[in-house]
Design an enzyme around this catalytic site. Structure first.
Site, mmCIF file in Angstrom:
data_model
loop_
_atom_site.group_PDB
_atom_site.id
_atom_site.type_symbol
_atom_site.label_atom_id
_atom_site.label_comp_id
_atom_site.label_asym_id
_atom_site.label_seq_id
_atom_site.Cartn_x
_atom_site.Cartn_y
_atom_site.Cartn_z
ATOM 1 N N GLN B 199 0.877 -1.173 0.000
ATOM 2 C CA GLN B 199 0.000 0.000 0.000
ATOM 3 C C GLN B 199 0.912 1.220 0.000
ATOM 4 O O GLN B 199 1.442 1.610 1.034
ATOM 5 C CB GLN B 199 -0.903 -0.038 1.233
ATOM 6 C CG GLN B 199 -1.750 -1.314 1.319
ATOM 7 C CD GLN B 199 -2.833 -1.387 0.256
ATOM 8 O OE1 GLN B 199 -3.651 -0.485 0.138
ATOM 9 N NE2 GLN B 199 -2.829 -2.449 -0.546
ATOM 10 N N GLY B 240 -11.595 3.178 4.206
ATOM 11 C CA GLY B 240 -10.704 2.292 3.469
ATOM 12 C C GLY B 240 -9.788 3.029 2.499
ATOM 13 O O GLY B 240 -9.924 4.241 2.287
ATOM 14 N N HIS B 241 -8.896 2.281 1.879
ATOM 15 C CA HIS B 241 -7.911 2.899 0.995
ATOM 16 C C HIS B 241 -8.566 3.519 -0.243
ATOM 17 O O HIS B 241 -9.497 2.984 -0.805
ATOM 18 C CB HIS B 241 -6.796 1.932 0.593
ATOM 19 C CG HIS B 241 -7.210 0.622 0.040
ATOM 20 N ND1 HIS B 241 -6.312 -0.382 -0.199
ATOM 21 C CD2 HIS B 241 -8.420 0.119 -0.296
ATOM 22 C CE1 HIS B 241 -6.943 -1.418 -0.672
ATOM 23 N NE2 HIS B 241 -8.207 -1.154 -0.748
ATOM 24 N N ASN B 242 -8.035 4.685 -0.617
ATOM 25 C CA ASN B 242 -8.449 5.378 -1.834
ATOM 26 C C ASN B 242 -9.866 5.914 -1.809
ATOM 27 O O ASN B 242 -10.414 6.300 -2.842
ATOM 28 C CB ASN B 242 -8.246 4.484 -3.065
ATOM 29 C CG ASN B 242 -6.785 4.140 -3.221
ATOM 30 O OD1 ASN B 242 -6.358 3.029 -2.912
ATOM 31 N ND2 ASN B 242 -6.010 5.106 -3.627
#
Lengths: 329, 329, 329
Positions: B199, B240-242
């Site tokens: 990540q 969460g990511h993005n």
């Protein structure tokens, strides 16, 4: 971690139990019915495990009178075997009390007052005006901010955050990662933006309260957030500002209570339950897991709104028909 | 914690309010309508509390013109009493600004740059390449990892974790236990196992963002996770990511947003709401608590899917019939 | 954070890929299809992004044979592009290994054993009897309590709490704020109060386990809580005492598992899923997000119970009709 041995005779006398079997048998540890062996005491309190009784090799088993005839080993008999088990396990596994005193790596403000009999672990921060009572155990890396007070015999396991002016009662246990007294979530809308509303209340925890790991209890907006005596909160629970939780209420993990809601005494709340704000829940209410509580509950009883899972194919068919209810019904 | 006194006349001028009553009355603290007494200013913004107005003993009350005739004490009148209250409370209870400087127990890398006017509390860790802006307050036991930057006037209350290369804007507040920039949850399946996907993105927080206690915002997988200006996130939220969250959106506790979802500006999201990944939510969407959002919402409006609890007996009967919908319908 | 450059020829050989294009093209970083430029390698694994392929300016793209004909730049071809991407990204962005050794600000008990090749970051607390294996990386401000052990090559990112006697396997990653081994939630009711039941079990994590930020895993009541090899848990998950999670199961954020539940191998669990206690979930079960699991699931398959949101007006009409099902049906 266990310490010492106790004879069944001694346990029966100390806790007022009926003993069936040899009073000189000694136990030094606990075990499950299935895996107990020499020196181990076990218990039967959940019907689920009754089938394991006949083959248990425990040195002794705590159980009810009804189950006693089927017990293959010495029995300690009581109406409430689980409570007896809790007491005997506490005797066999006392919480290790650290040496009194302040670890040299802790940062303690000269205007904090720490009882002589209390212990403060490594890398703690104790700010000005903090009061730490007799025999309090503050584990590693706790932060206790200005003006907070911790009652006698309370244990902050480790990495607990206590914000300014929070009051914690006696004999409480706070698990790691819990945060007591962070700002409540108060914002006033104006011109499509949010203005922060100062959160100037505190949090008051009664006596004998348990707070789970990573559970958060916000400080009040104006008056205090209140957790009454004997309340038990599991991990990862969120309690909003100005909530009151009544005595001896117990709440399972991942539940959330929005601001200004009042929950009664002796309630039992399942996991992943959500409470709206500004509502009132009566005493002795039971709420099953995954329920959504949007209105006050005026009387004792059991309430639910979670739907158990099905096979997905069947579920999505059900949902499709369900949604038609609103459209054509 | 409050400081100083202010006359109603002074407050009316400073905040552009209509004053009804004696301009020399002085206030020094806030209180609820029900419990206000000498020197206390209160407010009425929620119809729920209107019945307390007549008996309030506040020194003054902030309220709307419509409520003013029923106010038994001096009144400060505005269209938006709650926003006015927020400003006056901020004046009465300023956030205590710690002395500039670095506490001797903090571990600060020589290649970190900390503004002279900033403060770094006890037992913080500040790694290489970190930039800490003017008047930033880093409370006790924060960790700011390599290359992260913190904008002017931002406050990390205490025990905040900021992972590498995270950028935090100006005037933000991060509550204890928040974790900004932990690894996103990315794993590639292969032969019925999971391979970790690095990540390598970061997190960017805009200005005037509030992050609640124990809230987590993951770093991006490749590009960054983005929280725009003025966003307010309550406690125990997971981003969460993005994910991107648009300006001035506000989200209540215990909600979760899965990876790559984009939430619009000025949305209002209730507690315990779950968002699927890779969807897009329009601006000005309101989502009530306990809703599940699995598809994009293309237009402004109010959306729901939580079901309020009933008495359990009745609930389970309803569920049984509900499940038949899918089977026989 | 990325290091070095690699030619496509070298990558094709190292990972057994089919290369279409110039083997001397070099890549040094990853990027999305949409934003890739010089030196960047990208991938296509999700049909959602296929439309971005034609215009990508990546130096090279990892994709399946089916997509290769439409790739405008050099292609690395494999049946599982996402797994290949994971490996190449790991090569380009290796986790930075800190220097072995113990930071002088860490508080390490003389009876702890720390491998020479391991690193212990600033302001950690390592208690007596702890074992830290080869090349373990313990980031800033971790707490590892008495008797815990950490297997080789495991990484505690920072601010991880490991309670007494917890065993963590090799090659695990624990994100900040995670708490492993806090007390399970066990209380015996007696006279309308709660007596704490000592939680004397531990937690055992297998190898290659990932634990998300602020996730909590409670210690067992008597025997241990067990997380098997290869399990991946996202952020803010709660695992109760005596739960077992089978090998290579993956669970998204905000889910909770109540005590003594056994989840099988290779399950995939969505976010905000709640499991009741004392149930058993078969291997290879998939559960969609926001589901409530109250009974054992005996066979592999997909299960659901969340209802997607609708416009609120329509939703409340549906709910009203739904509730009549139970009353008159």
């Amino acid at each position: 971690m266990q310490t010492g041995e106790h004879s069944l005779g001694e346990l029966a006398v100390r806790f007022g139990l009926l003993l069936r079997g040899d009073p000189d048998v000694r136990v030094c540890r606990v075990a499950t019915l299935a895996n107990a062996g020499e020196g181990a005491i076990s218990f039967l309190a959940n019907a689920h495990y009754r089938k394991q009784l006949a083959h248990s090799r425990a040195a002794a088993i705590i159980l009810s009178e009804a189950d006693a005839p089927n017990c293959p080993v010495p029995a300690l008999i009581d109406r409430n075997p689980y409570a007896v088990y809790a007491r005997i396990a506490t005797l066999l596994y006392p919480v290790p009390l650290p040496q009194p005193g302040i670890h040299p790596s802790a940062v303690v403000h000269p205007e904090a007052r720490v009882a002589r009999s209390a212990s403060v672990g490594p890398l703690c921060v104790i700010e000005a005006g903090v009061l730490i009572g007799e025999r309090v155990s503050v584990g590693a890396a706790c932060i206790i901010e200005s003006g907070a007070s911790i009652g006698a015999d309370t244990r902050l396991v480790s990495r607990v955050t206590v914000r300014p002016r929070v009051h914690i009662g006696a004999r409480c246990t706070l698990q790691p990662g819990s945060v007591i007294g962070a700002d409540g979530f108060g914002f006033a809308g104006e011109d499509r933006r949010w203005i922060k509303v100062p959160q100037v209340g505190a949090v008051r925890l009664g006596d004998d309260v348990e707070i789970g790991a990573n559970t958060t209890i916000d400080c009040g907006a104006i008056e205090d957030t209140v957790i009454e005596n004997g309340v038990k909160l599991d991990n990862q629970i969120q309690i909003g500002h100005n909530v009151t939780i009544g005595e001896h209420t117990i709440m399972a993990s991942c539940s959330g209570v929005a601001g200004s809601t009042v929950i009664g005494k002796r309630c039992m709340i399942g996991g992943l339950v959500g409470f709206a704000g500004h509502i009132t829940i009566a005493d002795d209410v039971l709420i099953t897991g995954f329920s959504m509580i949007t209105a006050s509950l005026q009387k004792a009883g059991s309430y639910s709104s979670g739907i158990p899972a099905q096979e997905s194919r069947e579920w999505w068919r059900t949902v499709a028909r369900f949604k038609r209810l609103g459209r054509f019904g």
